[in-house]
Design a protein around this motif. Sequence first.
Motif, short mmCIF file in Angstrom:
data_model
loop_
_atom_site.label_atom_id
_atom_site.label_comp_id
_atom_site.label_asym_id
_atom_site.label_seq_id
_atom_site.Cartn_x
_atom_site.Cartn_y
_atom_site.Cartn_z
N ILE A 4 0.83 -1.21 0.00
CA ILE A 4 0.00 0.00 0.00
C ILE A 4 0.87 1.25 0.00
CG2 ILE A 4 -1.61 1.36 1.42
CD1 ILE A 4 -2.86 -1.34 2.27
N GLY A 5 1.90 1.27 0.83
CA GLY A 5 2.83 2.40 0.87
C GLY A 5 2.28 3.61 1.61
N TYR A 6 3.20 4.50 1.98
CA TYR A 6 2.79 5.75 2.62
C TYR A 6 1.91 6.60 1.69
CZ TYR A 6 5.79 5.44 6.79
OH TYR A 6 6.34 5.09 7.98
N ASP A 7 2.16 6.50 0.38
CA ASP A 7 1.34 7.27 -0.56
C ASP A 7 -0.07 6.71 -0.67
OD1 ASP A 7 2.48 5.04 -1.75
OD2 ASP A 7 3.27 6.10 -3.49
N GLY A 8 -0.21 5.38 -0.52
CA GLY A 8 -1.55 4.79 -0.48
C GLY A 8 -2.29 5.17 0.79
N LEU A 9 -1.57 5.14 1.91
CA LEU A 9 -2.15 5.55 3.19
C LEU A 9 -2.62 7.00 3.12
CD1 LEU A 9 -2.66 5.14 6.28
CD2 LEU A 9 -0.33 5.93 6.63
N SER A 10 -1.79 7.86 2.54
CA SER A 10 -2.13 9.28 2.44
C SER A 10 -3.41 9.49 1.64
CB SER A 10 -0.97 10.03 1.78
OG SER A 10 -1.27 11.40 1.62
N LEU A 11 -3.53 8.77 0.53
CA LEU A 11 -4.75 8.88 -0.29
C LEU A 11 -5.98 8.40 0.48
CD1 LEU A 11 -6.06 9.42 -3.08
CD2 LEU A 11 -5.58 7.02 -3.63
N TYR A 12 -5.83 7.26 1.17
CA TYR A 12 -6.96 6.69 1.90
C TYR A 12 -7.41 7.62 3.03
CZ TYR A 12 -9.82 2.91 3.86
OH TYR A 12 -10.88 2.14 4.30
N LYS A 13 -6.46 8.24 3.69
CA LYS A 13 -6.81 9.17 4.76
C LYS A 13 -7.60 10.36 4.20
CE LYS A 13 -4.98 11.86 8.61
NZ LYS A 13 -3.83 12.17 9.48
N LYS A 14 -7.17 10.89 3.06
CA LYS A 14 -7.90 12.01 2.45
C LYS A 14 -9.32 11.62 2.09
CE LYS A 14 -3.84 14.39 0.56
NZ LYS A 14 -3.08 14.76 -0.67
N GLU A 15 -9.49 10.41 1.58
CA GLU A 15 -10.83 9.92 1.24
C GLU A 15 -11.71 9.78 2.49
OE1 GLU A 15 -12.36 8.42 -1.93
OE2 GLU A 15 -11.12 10.12 -2.51
N LEU A 16 -11.15 9.24 3.55
CA LEU A 16 -11.92 9.05 4.78
C LEU A 16 -12.32 10.38 5.40
CD1 LEU A 16 -9.95 6.09 6.46
CD2 LEU A 16 -12.12 5.98 5.23
N LYS A 17 -11.46 11.39 5.27
CA LYS A 17 -11.77 12.70 5.85
C LYS A 17 -12.96 13.36 5.15
CE LYS A 17 -8.40 15.40 7.34
NZ LYS A 17 -7.14 16.16 7.42
N GLU A 18 -13.26 12.92 3.93
CA GLU A 18 -14.44 13.41 3.22
C GLU A 18 -15.72 12.78 3.77
OE1 GLU A 18 -14.52 15.75 0.78
OE2 GLU A 18 -12.37 16.05 1.10
N LYS A 19 -15.58 11.64 4.44
CA LYS A 19 -16.76 10.87 4.88
C LYS A 19 -17.03 10.96 6.38
CE LYS A 19 -17.06 6.66 3.27
NZ LYS A 19 -16.66 5.27 2.93
N TYR A 20 -15.95 11.17 7.18
CA TYR A 20 -16.11 11.10 8.63
C TYR A 20 -15.74 12.42 9.29
CZ TYR A 20 -16.32 6.04 7.89
OH TYR A 20 -16.67 4.78 7.48
N LYS A 21 -16.33 12.67 10.44
CA LYS A 21 -16.08 13.92 11.18
C LYS A 21 -14.64 13.99 11.68
CE LYS A 21 -20.85 14.40 12.84
NZ LYS A 21 -21.73 14.37 14.03
N THR A 22 -14.14 12.87 12.19
CA THR A 22 -12.78 12.84 12.75
C THR A 22 -12.04 11.62 12.22
OG1 THR A 22 -13.60 13.85 14.78
CG2 THR A 22 -11.42 12.84 14.87
N VAL A 23 -10.84 11.84 11.72
CA VAL A 23 -9.98 10.74 11.26
C VAL A 23 -8.62 10.90 11.92
CG1 VAL A 23 -8.90 9.58 9.31
CG2 VAL A 23 -11.17 10.60 9.03
N LEU A 24 -8.24 9.91 12.72
CA LEU A 24 -6.94 9.92 13.39
C LEU A 24 -6.03 8.86 12.77
CD1 LEU A 24 -8.13 10.04 17.14
CD2 LEU A 24 -7.64 11.96 15.61
N THR A 25 -4.74 9.15 12.72
CA THR A 25 -3.75 8.20 12.21
C THR A 25 -2.79 7.87 13.34
OG1 THR A 25 -3.89 9.34 10.09
CG2 THR A 25 -2.13 7.73 10.36
N VAL A 26 -2.63 6.58 13.63
CA VAL A 26 -1.76 6.16 14.73
C VAL A 26 -0.80 5.09 14.23
CG1 VAL A 26 -3.62 6.64 16.37
CG2 VAL A 26 -3.23 4.30 15.62
N ASP A 27 0.30 4.95 14.96
CA ASP A 27 1.32 3.95 14.60
C ASP A 27 1.68 3.14 15.83
OD1 ASP A 27 3.49 3.06 12.54
OD2 ASP A 27 4.57 3.40 14.42
N THR A 28 1.89 1.83 15.63
CA THR A 28 2.16 0.95 16.77
C THR A 28 3.61 0.47 16.82
OG1 THR A 28 1.32 -0.95 15.51
CG2 THR A 28 -0.22 0.17 16.98
N GLY A 29 4.55 1.29 16.34
CA GLY A 29 5.97 1.02 16.56
C GLY A 29 6.71 0.42 15.39
N ASP A 30 8.04 0.52 15.46
CA ASP A 30 8.96 0.03 14.42
C ASP A 30 8.78 0.78 13.10
OD1 ASP A 30 9.99 -1.75 16.20
OD2 ASP A 30 9.38 -3.56 15.14
#
Length: 521
Positions: A4-30
């Motif tokens: 998916i890559g960071y560029d895929g994640l970035s696109l998906y986050k932008k899409e979700l922000k169009e649909k939801y009030k709040t979108v958070l991105t978190v990372d679980t290490g490494d």
Amino acid sequence: MENIGYDGLSLYKKELKEKYKTVLTVDTGDAIQGGAIGILSKGMDIVNIMNKIHYDVTILGNHEFDYGIDQIKYISQKLNNSYICSNCCYRKNKTSMFPPYKIIKINSNSSIGFIGIDTPQTFSKTFLHSYIDKEGNPVYDFLTHHNGQELYDTLQKYINEVRAKGANYVILLSHLGNNGDSLKKYTTDNLVSNLEGVDLVLDGHTHLAYNILSKDKNGKLIPIIQGGSKFSNIGKITIKNNGKIISELISEIPEPINKEKAQYIKRGNKMRWVDTEMSKILKDIIYQYHDNLNRKIGYSNFDMFINNSRGNECPLCNLIADSFRDIGNADCSIINAGNIRNNLMKGEITYNDILDILPFLDKIVIKEIKGIDLLDSLEFGVRNLPNRSQRFPHVSGIVFDVNTKIESTVEIDDNEMFIGVKGQRRVSDVIINGEKLSLEKKYKIAMPDFVSNGGDGYSMFKKYKEDFNTFIEDNEAFVNYIQNKFNGTIPDFYRVKQGRIVIDSNEKFDIFYQTLYKVYE
């Protein structure tokens, strides 16, 4: 830029922000180890990418410490949201190195309390075990005392604390995982079974993909989700207005509604949707390292895989161990399986390939070790068999047998550091350069300075002073060996295992192959 890559994640986050009030991105290490780019920038390029995407919460994994304690403190200041971790602390006063939790308001009525936890294996998997105070005690601690109860009690305290501060939801960001080689008491399932008040666990560390339910202290089913590694999946959590929590794994970014800033590109064998702006940022970063990473090192006529390298002999690991022994002009060498991270595929070998295989930049050191401690190191290295372990030993100049029908009698402390062997040994018939191991004789052993300093629990090596430090990094030693010993072409000798480690077999290492190995060296 795999999967998916960071560029895929970035696109998906932008899409979700169009649909939801709040979108958070978190990372679980490494996150910051990141292959060649992470290595060469010591994590900073990865941090810059994460800042562009805007991560809201990040936690420490064991690989956040790959570049040293000073670098992680520096990186934490550059990361827009810093780190949270509840159990990485200073031993003397138990104060956390980083804030233990973060509460984020998601609307006028609700907030989420995120609590970070890093694997206690970080102590032995990194250089943290080598930081000693004036009294000779470790400086850092991961709350491993009282058979895990100290860790459970501390986390329960923070769960209660974030609830008291108004958090409607409590989410553990866990770098523990299940089905790894850590002690059972430090797996995510076991942790959850000792806690109450948790709504969800976002998991990491074991590089697996799962979306499961596990019972907490009161029998309540708690979702635990882990996305695998290298963006093979994105973990997506949806909190509905009615409080219902839905967890799912996303393996493909769906076709975006707004294609104006999106690209449909081929990545590996798949076509994938990515964010155009982020894709350009990634390419610009890679371009800076292009010449160095694409420098030709040599050639291989065959693939060399590390699939089972954490539980069995492996030709690529043999080749690497041989390079360490050669660069140090030593009797033998040893390397932990966890230091070897990628396959070497047929075809041209580049510097990028070498860094993917040996990403930790360990110096090769030589120590004169008594035979008994060498024997202990082998016994400790195979203690987890038949299960896989990052501490499994790969060797050069050494041949030995292992009988896994004998239960391991190796003793370890709460930080998984070697203490001793209390009973019958699994390891037998140890041969050093064609001669039977002598327990009192000293042998010159080449090893990564990580292992030399007790890394991965090899504490038997710490008591010895360095005979000398080559000041040559592991990847450089590997490059030199390929180019100088073999004129750049890896010989067919390394297509197959050479019988250095014989597991559960009555067939002794044939004398013909012993002789061949000795002559070859």
